[in-house]
Design an enzyme around this catalytic site. Structure first.
Site, PDB file in Angstrom:
ATOM      1  N   ARG A 130     -11.079  -7.564 114.642  1.00 55.82           N
ATOM      2  CA  ARG A 130     -10.181  -7.383 113.485  1.00 55.82           C
ATOM      3  C   ARG A 130      -9.952  -5.915 113.129  1.00 55.82           C
ATOM      4  NH1 ARG A 130     -13.223 -11.773 112.087  1.00 55.82           N
ATOM      5  NH2 ARG A 130     -12.038 -13.704 112.270  1.00 55.82           N
ATOM      6  N   LYS A 152       2.311   3.256 115.154  1.00 58.80           N
ATOM      7  CA  LYS A 152       2.913   2.056 115.749  1.00 58.80           C
ATOM      8  C   LYS A 152       2.213   1.787 117.067  1.00 58.80           C
ATOM      9  CE  LYS A 152       7.608   2.114 113.911  1.00 58.80           C
ATOM     10  NZ  LYS A 152       9.040   2.168 114.292  1.00 58.80           N
ATOM     11  N   GLU A 194      12.978  14.026 122.851  1.00 56.14           N
ATOM     12  CA  GLU A 194      12.436  13.677 121.523  1.00 56.14           C
ATOM     13  C   GLU A 194      12.181  14.948 120.700  1.00 56.14           C
ATOM     14  OE1 GLU A 194      12.224  10.507 120.566  1.00 56.14           O
ATOM     15  OE2 GLU A 194      11.910   9.288 122.372  1.00 56.14           O
ATOM     16  N   LYS A 235       7.499  14.555 112.283  1.00 55.64           N
ATOM     17  CA  LYS A 235       7.215  13.129 112.317  1.00 55.64           C
ATOM     18  C   LYS A 235       6.217  12.765 111.219  1.00 55.64           C
ATOM     19  CE  LYS A 235       6.375   8.966 114.787  1.00 55.64           C
ATOM     20  NZ  LYS A 235       6.322   8.218 116.031  1.00 55.64           N
ATOM     21  N   GLU A 245       8.484   2.001 107.820  1.00 52.59           N
ATOM     22  CA  GLU A 245       9.909   1.975 108.158  1.00 52.59           C
ATOM     23  C   GLU A 245      10.729   1.042 107.277  1.00 52.59           C
ATOM     24  OE1 GLU A 245      10.743   2.295 112.341  1.00 52.59           O
ATOM     25  OE2 GLU A 245      12.814   1.646 112.066  1.00 52.59           O
ATOM     26  N   ARG A 249      12.137   6.419 107.728  1.00 54.04           N
ATOM     27  CA  ARG A 249      11.549   6.476 109.069  1.00 54.04           C
ATOM     28  C   ARG A 249      12.579   6.107 110.136  1.00 54.04           C
ATOM     29  NH1 ARG A 249       5.399   4.758 111.026  1.00 54.04           N
ATOM     30  NH2 ARG A 249       5.743   5.309 113.193  1.00 54.04           N
ATOM     31  N   ASN A 253      15.039   7.107 114.756  1.00 59.40           N
ATOM     32  CA  ASN A 253      15.747   6.337 115.778  1.00 59.40           C
ATOM     33  C   ASN A 253      17.059   6.988 116.209  1.00 59.40           C
ATOM     34  OD1 ASN A 253      13.773   4.341 115.792  1.00 59.40           O
ATOM     35  ND2 ASN A 253      14.720   3.284 114.059  1.00 59.40           N
ATOM     36  N   HIS A 256      18.585   6.225 119.515  1.00 60.23           N
ATOM     37  CA  HIS A 256      17.807   5.132 120.100  1.00 60.23           C
ATOM     38  C   HIS A 256      18.545   3.793 120.175  1.00 60.23           C
ATOM     39  CE1 HIS A 256      14.540   7.958 120.000  1.00 60.23           C
ATOM     40  NE2 HIS A 256      13.682   7.070 120.471  1.00 60.23           N
ATOM     41  N   HIS A 260      18.439   2.481 123.714  1.00 58.07           N
ATOM     42  CA  HIS A 260      17.776   1.233 124.103  1.00 58.07           C
ATOM     43  C   HIS A 260      18.725   0.324 124.875  1.00 58.07           C
ATOM     44  CE1 HIS A 260      14.433   1.520 120.833  1.00 58.07           C
ATOM     45  NE2 HIS A 260      14.095   2.131 121.945  1.00 58.07           N
ATOM     46  N   HIS A 274      12.951   6.516 129.181  1.00 62.76           N
ATOM     47  CA  HIS A 274      13.241   6.368 127.748  1.00 62.76           C
ATOM     48  C   HIS A 274      13.898   7.635 127.153  1.00 62.76           C
ATOM     49  CE1 HIS A 274      12.802   5.290 123.538  1.00 62.76           C
ATOM     50  NE2 HIS A 274      12.216   6.455 123.346  1.00 62.76           N
TER      51      HIS A 274
HETATM   52  N1  LIG Z   1       4.260   3.973 119.217  1.00 61.82           N
HETATM   53  C1  LIG Z   1       5.334   4.716 119.077  1.00 61.82           C
HETATM   54  O1  LIG Z   1       5.649   5.185 117.975  1.00 61.82           O
HETATM   55  C2  LIG Z   1       6.159   5.003 120.276  1.00 61.82           C
HETATM   56  C3  LIG Z   1       7.168   5.970 120.200  1.00 61.82           C
HETATM   57  C4  LIG Z   1       7.887   6.268 121.341  1.00 61.82           C
HETATM   58  C5  LIG Z   1       7.604   5.613 122.531  1.00 61.82           C
HETATM   59  N2  LIG Z   1       6.626   4.683 122.572  1.00 61.82           N
HETATM   60  C6  LIG Z   1       6.285   3.998 123.826  1.00 61.82           C
HETATM   61  O2  LIG Z   1       5.797   4.985 124.724  1.00 61.82           O
HETATM   62  C7  LIG Z   1       6.021   4.540 126.058  1.00 61.82           C
HETATM   63  C8  LIG Z   1       6.571   5.682 126.873  1.00 61.82           C
HETATM   64  O3  LIG Z   1       5.637   6.737 126.853  1.00 61.82           O
HETATM   65  P1  LIG Z   1       5.584   7.795 128.040  1.00 61.82           P
HETATM   66  O4  LIG Z   1       6.912   8.320 128.288  1.00 61.82           O
HETATM   67  O5  LIG Z   1       4.485   8.719 127.734  1.00 61.82           O
HETATM   68  O6  LIG Z   1       5.273   6.847 129.275  1.00 61.82           O
HETATM   69  P2  LIG Z   1       3.946   6.580 130.126  1.00 61.82           P
HETATM   70  O7  LIG Z   1       2.768   6.404 129.281  1.00 61.82           O
HETATM   71  O8  LIG Z   1       4.292   5.505 131.068  1.00 61.82           O
HETATM   72  O9  LIG Z   1       3.788   7.947 130.919  1.00 61.82           O
HETATM   73  C9  LIG Z   1       4.789   8.295 131.846  1.00 61.82           C
HETATM   74  C10 LIG Z   1       4.186   8.548 133.227  1.00 61.82           C
HETATM   75  O10 LIG Z   1       3.546   9.809 133.205  1.00 61.82           O
HETATM   76  C11 LIG Z   1       2.217   9.690 133.666  1.00 61.82           C
HETATM   77  N3  LIG Z   1       1.431  10.686 132.946  1.00 61.82           N
HETATM   78  C12 LIG Z   1       1.149  10.737 131.609  1.00 61.82           C
HETATM   79  N4  LIG Z   1       0.504  11.863 131.317  1.00 61.82           N
HETATM   80  C13 LIG Z   1       0.351  12.540 132.482  1.00 61.82           C
HETATM   81  C14 LIG Z   1      -0.221  13.790 132.828  1.00 61.82           C
HETATM   82  N5  LIG Z   1      -0.747  14.592 131.911  1.00 61.82           N
HETATM   83  N6  LIG Z   1      -0.196  14.164 134.127  1.00 61.82           N
HETATM   84  C15 LIG Z   1       0.360  13.372 135.071  1.00 61.82           C
HETATM   85  N7  LIG Z   1       0.944  12.190 134.805  1.00 61.82           N
HETATM   86  C16 LIG Z   1       0.937  11.789 133.520  1.00 61.82           C
HETATM   87  C17 LIG Z   1       1.823   8.257 133.409  1.00 61.82           C
HETATM   88  O11 LIG Z   1       0.822   7.838 134.302  1.00 61.82           O
HETATM   89  C18 LIG Z   1       3.136   7.533 133.651  1.00 61.82           C
HETATM   90  O12 LIG Z   1       3.300   7.272 135.021  1.00 61.82           O
HETATM   91  C19 LIG Z   1       6.955   3.361 125.953  1.00 61.82           C
HETATM   92  O13 LIG Z   1       6.226   2.178 126.198  1.00 61.82           O
HETATM   93  C20 LIG Z   1       7.455   3.396 124.530  1.00 61.82           C
HETATM   94  O14 LIG Z   1       7.754   2.119 124.027  1.00 61.82           O
HETATM   95  C21 LIG Z   1       5.908   4.374 121.469  1.00 61.82           C
HETATM   96 ZN   LIG Z   2      11.901   7.533 121.517  1.00 59.57          ZN
END
Ligand SMILES: NC(=O)c1ccc[n+]([C@@H]2O[C@H](COP(=O)([O-])OP(=O)(O)OC[C@H]3O[C@@H](n4cnc5c(N)ncnc54)[C@H](O)[C@@H]3O)[C@@H](O)[C@H]2O)c1
Ligand SMILES: [Zn+2]
Length: 382
Positions: A130, A152, A194, A235, A245, A249, A253, A256, A260, A274
């Protein structure tokens, strides 16, 4: 216990959320201070480090070494890299591993990786017994400026992205900017979209600063820490005003809703990361704002110029495979936008721009107008 830290040149950004407040520590080499910081925050804890295979290759050993030096036990949980891990199967794997590692109510989960690992590990922590606290150690630029901050967490459903999740704030964020040195240039650029977003949505001076300093940021100079800290402050300020949100917040987006739809149209594949979708989406939001007479064309041109300058796609035609596979027609894209969670009673919510540095939430955008706008742009061949 306060332990002197080796890296005195780090920047700390405070996320002011009352009893859920936490620090974001940003700097080159701050990963080495992970163990000391965790020990100071939670004396005597056990930890589990959740990471993915690629990140593990580069950064798991230094993270483990830092924890070991501070006498903190750590179990590593390694998942496959990529969005596929943000799934029921990925959640099951991580949750079972956390239980097996005997992570109790007062222990800590450490998310070491990009947004995928942060969202997955954060959600697993939110539901384990929990709710167990967690630390974010973001290693992608996107995670350092966006996903690791704000609480999030979640996974995807086969029916859509991020449909299952929880608000669960981390207790600490450690953003080591040196980690970005091993990130692929394309992933780095995608995360940069971003960063530019924060300038466009609320800070014209930051956008101008990025126009002059982006090269140093990409090279790993001091501009990198400054840009990440500025993004995190932006942020953090928005999240502190509107944690769940219900209002402001949504400004985060920007780009986005279009983005998306484009990600969905390209099957969430390597055709479009993304951040790349966000870059094209921000340009579309700017062009649409200009069409509504809200934003000067000169600002649209400036936005396109800057994003293109760092190598980001800016037009639908820049998306890989556009000429061969297309993106579907305007109605299909509109349907994808309507599926997005930002829809209320048939009207689309868009974040539009009145100026560089001034975004607004528009709740009553007429879908027909968006459709016409997209149709014209899809018809262009280059
Ligand atoms: N929670 C939130 O507020 C929020 C906001 C934006 C995006 N997201 C989520 O984040 C995700 C995308 O994140 P991302 O772009 O970091 O993708 P990811 O976590 O898949 O990382 C992208 C790639 O880079 C590699 N990688 C990461 N750090 C590395 C490093 N230092 N050296 C070498 N390789 C590295 C990973 O292995 C992966 O293959 C999505 O699922 C999205 O929905 C969440
Ligand atoms: Zn984003």
């Amino acid at each position: 216990m306060t332990v002197p830290l080796k890296h005195s040149d780090s920047i700390t950004v405070d996320v002011a959320l009352g009893e859920r407040a936490y620090d974001i520590v940003i700097g080159r080499g701050v990963l080495a201070s992970l163990g000391q910081r965790v020990a100071a925050l939670r004396p005597g804890v056990r930890t589990a480090i959740v990471t993915d295979r690629t990140v593990a290759k580069h950064w798991l050993a230094p993270a483990e070494a830092s924890l070991a030096a501070a006498g903190i036990p750590a179990t590593a949980v390694v998942v496959e890299e990529g969005e596929g891990s943000k799934s029921y199967a990925g959640l099951e794997k991580v949750s079972e591993a956390l239980i097996a590692a005997k992570i109790e109510r007062n222990d800590l989960v450490i998310a070491l990786g990009g947004g995928v690992v942060g969202d997955l590990a954060g959600f697993a922590a939110a539901i384990l017994r929990r709710g167990v606290d967690f630390v974010q150690v973001p290693t992608s630029l996107l995670a350092q400026v966006d996903s690791s901050v704000g609480g999030k967490t979640g996974i995807n459903s086969p029916q859509g992205k991020n449909l299952l999740g929880a608000f669960h704030q981390p207790v600490l964020v450690i953003a080591d900017t040196a980690a970005l040195d091993t990130l692929s240039p394309r992933q780095f650029r995608a995360g940069y979209a971003e960063v530019a977003k924060y300038g466009l949505l609320g800070d014209a001076a930051f956008f101008s600063w990025l126009e002059s300093n982006h090269a140093d940021l990409f090279k790993g100079g001091a501009a990198r820490e400054h840009a990440i800290a500025t993004s995190c402050r932006a942020k953090a300020a928005i999240v502190a005003r509107d944690e769940r949100e219900t209002g402001d917040r949504a400004l985060l987006n920007l780009g986005h809703t279009f983005g998306h739809a484009l990600e969905a149209a390209t099957g969430f594949s390597d055709r479009l990361f993304h951040g790349e979708g966000v870059a094209v989406g921000m340009v579309l939001a700017a062009q649409f704002s200009a069409e509504l007479g809200m934003l000067p064309e000169s600002d649209v041109a400036r936005i396109i110029h800057h994003l293109a300058q760092v190598g980001l796609p800016t037009h639908l035609q820049d998306i890989a495979g556009f000429a061969q596979e297309g993106l579907g027609d305007a109605d299909a894209l509109l349907a994808r936008m309507a599926q997005d969670k930002k829809v209320k009673r048939g009207k689309l919510t868009f974040i539009l721009m009145e100026a560089i540095g001034r975004a607004v939430i528009a709740n009553d955008v007429d879908p027909a107008r968006v459709r016409d706008f997209l149709q014209v742009r899809l018809a262009r061949r280059s």
